[in-house]
Design a protein around this motif. Structure first.
Motif, PDB file in Angstrom:
ATOM      1  N   ALA A   1     -21.279-117.888 -60.509  1.00 48.84           N
ATOM      2  CA  ALA A   1     -21.105-118.932 -59.499  1.00 48.84           C
ATOM      3  C   ALA A   1     -22.427-119.121 -58.768  1.00 48.84           C
ATOM      4  O   ALA A   1     -22.955-118.179 -58.178  1.00 48.84           O
ATOM      5  CB  ALA A   1     -20.001-118.543 -58.522  1.00 48.84           C
ATOM      6  N   VAL A   2     -22.961-120.322 -58.821  1.00 42.05           N
ATOM      7  CA  VAL A   2     -24.267-120.628 -58.229  1.00 42.05           C
ATOM      8  C   VAL A   2     -24.101-121.655 -57.120  1.00 42.05           C
ATOM      9  O   VAL A   2     -23.305-122.593 -57.239  1.00 42.05           O
ATOM     10  CB  VAL A   2     -25.240-121.172 -59.298  1.00 42.05           C
ATOM     11  CG1 VAL A   2     -26.618-121.438 -58.704  1.00 42.05           C
ATOM     12  CG2 VAL A   2     -25.331-120.206 -60.476  1.00 42.05           C
ATOM     13  N   GLU A   3     -24.848-121.475 -56.035  1.00 41.68           N
ATOM     14  CA  GLU A   3     -24.775-122.449 -54.942  1.00 41.68           C
ATOM     15  C   GLU A   3     -25.338-123.781 -55.403  1.00 41.68           C
ATOM     16  O   GLU A   3     -26.434-123.854 -55.976  1.00 41.68           O
ATOM     17  CB  GLU A   3     -25.557-121.951 -53.728  1.00 41.68           C
ATOM     18  CG  GLU A   3     -25.503-122.926 -52.552  1.00 41.68           C
ATOM     19  CD  GLU A   3     -26.301-122.431 -51.352  1.00 41.68           C
ATOM     20  OE1 GLU A   3     -27.281-123.111 -50.985  1.00 41.68           O
ATOM     21  OE2 GLU A   3     -25.946-121.367 -50.811  1.00 41.68           O
ATOM     22  N   ARG A   4     -24.582-124.828 -55.151  1.00 42.40           N
ATOM     23  CA  ARG A   4     -25.049-126.183 -55.462  1.00 42.40           C
ATOM     24  C   ARG A   4     -26.106-126.584 -54.438  1.00 42.40           C
ATOM     25  O   ARG A   4     -25.847-126.537 -53.233  1.00 42.40           O
ATOM     26  CB  ARG A   4     -23.891-127.174 -55.449  1.00 42.40           C
ATOM     27  CG  ARG A   4     -24.266-128.575 -55.937  1.00 42.40           C
ATOM     28  CD  ARG A   4     -23.085-129.509 -55.829  1.00 42.40           C
ATOM     29  NE  ARG A   4     -21.977-129.086 -56.676  1.00 42.40           N
ATOM     30  CZ  ARG A   4     -21.874-129.370 -57.978  1.00 42.40           C
ATOM     31  NH1 ARG A   4     -22.833-130.077 -58.568  1.00 42.40           N
ATOM     32  NH2 ARG A   4     -20.845-128.953 -58.677  1.00 42.40           N
ATOM     33  N   VAL A   5     -27.274-126.958 -54.906  1.00 37.12           N
ATOM     34  CA  VAL A   5     -28.406-127.243 -54.023  1.00 37.12           C
ATOM     35  C   VAL A   5     -28.381-128.696 -53.568  1.00 37.12           C
ATOM     36  O   VAL A   5     -28.188-129.607 -54.378  1.00 37.12           O
ATOM     37  CB  VAL A   5     -29.740-126.946 -54.734  1.00 37.12           C
ATOM     38  CG1 VAL A   5     -30.909-127.238 -53.811  1.00 37.12           C
ATOM     39  CG2 VAL A   5     -29.765-125.503 -55.205  1.00 37.12           C
TER      40      VAL A   5
END
Length: 203
Positions: free
Chosen positions: A66-70
């Protein structure tokens, strides 16, 4: 489900791994920060982040990342570095055949605290409580990475169950529609909100 959360950053890239399922207490697997020196060449800094993330993926074997949406910020140089680090995490996951989920900061905050505008202190406090930690994870990048992982366990569960119920996707067969995915996410969020009001975990 074992989820690796990545809070991307060029100087500090938070990585947190949690394990669990919706409706049950979660457990901490790992939390750390991949660091690079601000005075180092950008290409070398990106290489260092990539190597750090890949080493953790190989060691911890997450099932999903899960990656933070920039989002764009006023400081262009900062958002560029953040986006580059996020891309490295996504590539590292894809290289290992791991699914990648993107969550906005407000989504993670809402999942953890019930408030999409919660500050870092509130997020850190709830992460510490939810994972039953003796001390808050530091720095804030580490807590944010754990928040992303927890967010996906809770919010991604409905989407995963929907996909499983519909069966494997085959060529020519449509997967879940966006409306169905959104409905599943709303149902999960409502369950989490009801459970939090009772002082428990999402059911």
């Amino acid at each position: 489900m074992r989820v690796m959360g990545v809070d991307p950053g060029l100087t500090r890239c938070g990585v947190g791994v949690v394990e669990g399922v919706p409706g049950a207490p979660l457990s901490l697997v790992h939390v750390s920060v991949v660091r690079t020196a601000p005075d180092e060449d950008v290409a070398l800094r990106l290489l260092g982040i990539e190597r750090g993330i890949e080493a953790l993926m190989d060691e911890l074997c997450p099932e999903v990342v899960a990656v933070e949406r920039v989002f764009a910020q006023h400081n262009v140089s900062t958002v560029m570095g953040t986006a580059q680090a996020a891309g490295l995490a996504m590539v590292a996951a894809a290289r290992r055949g791991l699914p990648v989920a993107m969550h906005t900061p407000s989504e993670a905050k809402a999942a953890i605290t019930g408030n999409g505008r919660a500050d870092k202190a509130q997020v850190t406090s709830m992460v510490t409580r939810l994972l039953r930690l003796d001390a808050p994870p530091r720095p804030a990048d580490a807590a944010d990475a754990l928040a992303l992982a927890i967010c996906h366990v809770w919010r991604g569960g409905g989407q995963a169950r929907l996909a499983a119920a519909r069966g494997p996707t085959v060529p020519g067969q449509a997967g879940p529609t966006q409306a169905e995915i959104n409905a599943a996410r709303i149902a999960e969020a409502q369950k989490a909100a009801r459970s939090r009001s009772r002082g428990g975990f999402p059911r």
